[in-house]
Scaffold this motif. Structure first.
Motif, PDB file in Angstrom:
ATOM      1  N   THR A 202       0.727  -1.264   0.028  1.00 52.05           N
ATOM      2  CA  THR A 202       0.012  -0.002  -0.085  1.00 52.05           C
ATOM      3  C   THR A 202       0.791   1.214   0.071  1.00 52.05           C
ATOM      4  N   LYS A 225      -1.533  -3.813  -3.900  1.00 55.67           N
ATOM      5  CA  LYS A 225      -2.564  -3.349  -2.904  1.00 55.67           C
ATOM      6  C   LYS A 225      -2.992  -1.979  -3.071  1.00 55.67           C
ATOM      7  N   PHE A 228      -3.639   3.159   0.821  1.00 55.43           N
ATOM      8  CA  PHE A 228      -4.301   3.271   2.097  1.00 55.43           C
ATOM      9  C   PHE A 228      -4.941   4.728   2.149  1.00 55.43           C
ATOM     10  N   ARG A 255      -7.127  -3.604   1.401  1.00 57.71           N
ATOM     11  CA  ARG A 255      -6.475  -3.979   2.490  1.00 57.71           C
ATOM     12  C   ARG A 255      -6.798  -2.840   3.787  1.00 57.71           C
ATOM     13  N   MET A 257      -8.551   1.267   4.710  1.00 61.27           N
ATOM     14  CA  MET A 257      -8.103   2.691   4.554  1.00 61.27           C
ATOM     15  C   MET A 257      -7.655   3.381   5.718  1.00 61.27           C
ATOM     16  N   LYS A 258      -6.888   4.194   5.712  1.00 61.07           N
ATOM     17  CA  LYS A 258      -6.324   5.076   6.769  1.00 61.07           C
ATOM     18  C   LYS A 258      -7.300   6.003   7.073  1.00 61.07           C
ATOM     19  N   ASN A 267      -7.388  -0.130  10.216  1.00 64.70           N
ATOM     20  CA  ASN A 267      -7.888   0.538   9.050  1.00 64.70           C
ATOM     21  C   ASN A 267      -9.241   0.459   8.885  1.00 64.70           C
ATOM     22  N   ASP A 270     -12.653  -1.834   3.887  1.00 64.74           N
ATOM     23  CA  ASP A 270     -13.096  -1.349   2.595  1.00 64.74           C
ATOM     24  C   ASP A 270     -13.717  -2.525   1.684  1.00 64.74           C
ATOM     25  N   HIS A 291      -4.383  -6.894   7.622  1.00 59.90           N
ATOM     26  CA  HIS A 291      -3.873  -5.523   7.550  1.00 59.90           C
ATOM     27  C   HIS A 291      -4.899  -4.611   7.704  1.00 59.90           C
ATOM     28  N   SER A 292      -6.230  -5.017   7.767  1.00 61.35           N
ATOM     29  CA  SER A 292      -7.297  -3.948   7.725  1.00 61.35           C
ATOM     30  C   SER A 292      -7.813  -3.888   9.011  1.00 61.35           C
TER      31      SER A 292
END
Ligand code: PEP
Ligand code: MN
Length: 371
Positions: A202, A225, A228, A255, A257-258, A267, A270, A291-292
């Motif tokens: 990302t 990816k 983010f 993965r 979003m920030k 995160n 999404d 990672h999300s």
């Protein structure tokens, strides 16, 4: 506009030469030939760039050697879905099919830390019928003082062990174009026991020079990816960079979003965008629940959030799952808190199976309602 030529067309044949001669005479239009060697056939496409609005689809379809002509919108020319565009939405790699109709699980280590964890992970994958995994060798870390991954040093044993346990494809992030060569060398040195899917993380989604160099090779497929902190459109254009350089074996990875709205997850998940990406493009869509979500939190009923969001995305048609596991998460050098336990793999796979069969049942219901 894209001209899709007859399958296996011979570039020495008279009809191909006539076609090229004709295209060369078109005013204000350049063209680029793309050839893709598939398992069963070679596909040849000619991409026309410039003032194509003046061309008639029917005229172009009737040119020698052409089987189909597609008028593409400006967006995502190669990977996008266009009107009357029935080009394939899949590719094969190492005998595994990756498409918008298939589902592949890539469970494995966020980061390779030792030979022992790699072996333990691969053994349990084999015992559970899995042929794909994730193994991070090059780790982009927020802090320069954090473990950066073992890099090329771990590649020989990762590839050898993959061969030993029947792993056919390893998703592996690269952060610099030199890593591509290191992977090629390690594969050659170990006798090509497995395949690699290059991952663009990302943080590198808009590293255009990296995208171009990865796009210029067609040996390895690519998992891109989503960035983010950028729009979906920007990330899809990043994928198009790979294809515009020649590699269209691309999987798009969601993965998270920030955003602080993402709390309490690492995160903002999404995965509602799975069908959106499938509608806009022909790319298979991967989701990364680790990672999300970023933690082993669970609902009051006892199900881990990571498993809930995985099931949600599979019910909506996700095609690939990239998920962190570790034999001893408290000792993991990267992302231990989000890793699933090896003992949880059968449960995870069963959950995925239930969700996939719900997706297939939903498709049948919708197909019988609308056909
Ligand atoms: C990873 O998958 O190891 C990773 C670092 O993911 P992302 O680039 O999505 O943060
Ligand atoms: Mn990680």
């Amino acid at each position: 506009m894209i001209l899709i030529l007859k399958p296996n067309i011979d570039t020495e044949a008279a009809e191909y030469k006539q076609l090229i001669d004709h295209l060369s005479l078109l005013q204000n239009i350049n063209f680029r030939v793309h050839r893709e060697q598939g398992v069963e056939q070679t596909l040849t496409e000619i991409h026309l760039i410039g003032n194509t609005a003046t061309l008639s689809l029917d005229d172009m379809k009737n040119l020698p050697g052409v089987s189909q002509a597609v008028r593409v919108s400006e967006e995502y020319r190669i990977l996008g879905r266009h009107k009357d565009d029935n080009r394939a939405a899949f590719f094969d790699y190492q005998g595994v099919r990756f498409g918008q109709d298939t589902l592949n699980v890539f469970a494995g280590l966020c980061a390779v830390d030792s030979r022992e964890s790699v072996e333990e992970m691969m053994k349990v994958l084999r015992d559970n019928g899995q042929v794909c995994t994730r193994m991070g060798a090059y780790k982009p870390r927020t802090s320069p003082y954090s473990f950066q991954g073992h890099g090329k040093d771990c590649l020989p044993y990762v590839f050898e062990l993959a061969g030993k346990y029947g792993i056919k494809v390893i998703a592996m992030e690269i952060t610099h174009e030199s890593h591509l060569q290191e992977i090629q060398e390690a594969l050659a040195m170990t006798g090509n026991p497995t395949g690699v899917m290059l991952q663009i993380g990302t943080r590198n989604t808009q590293n255009f020079e990296l995208l171009k160099s990865v796009g210029r090779q067609q040996e390895f497929p690519v998992l891109l990816k989503r960035g983010f902190g950028i729009t979906l459109d920007e990330s899809l254009n990043a994928a198009e960079y790979l294809a515009s350089e020649g590699n269209r074996k691309v999987i798009f990875g969601l993965r998270g979003m920030k955003t602080n709205i993402g709390d309490p997850h690492r995160n903002f998940v999404d995965f509602a965008h799975v069908p959106v990406v499938k509608r806009l493009t022909r790319m298979p869509v991967c989701i990364d629940p680790s990672h999300s979500v970023g933690a082993r939190s669970r609902g009051p009923e006892g199900v881990l959030d990571i498993m809930h969001v995985t099931a949600q995305s599979v019910v909506a048609g996700a095609n690939m799952i990239l998920v962190d596991f570790h034999p001893a998460p408290t000792k993991a050098l990267v992302d231990g808190p989000q890793a699933l336990l090896i003992s949880e793999l059968p449960l995870f796979l069963e959950d995925v199976k239930i969700a996939r069969s719900a997706y297939e049942q939903r498709l049948l219901n919708y197909q019988s309602a609308f056909l």
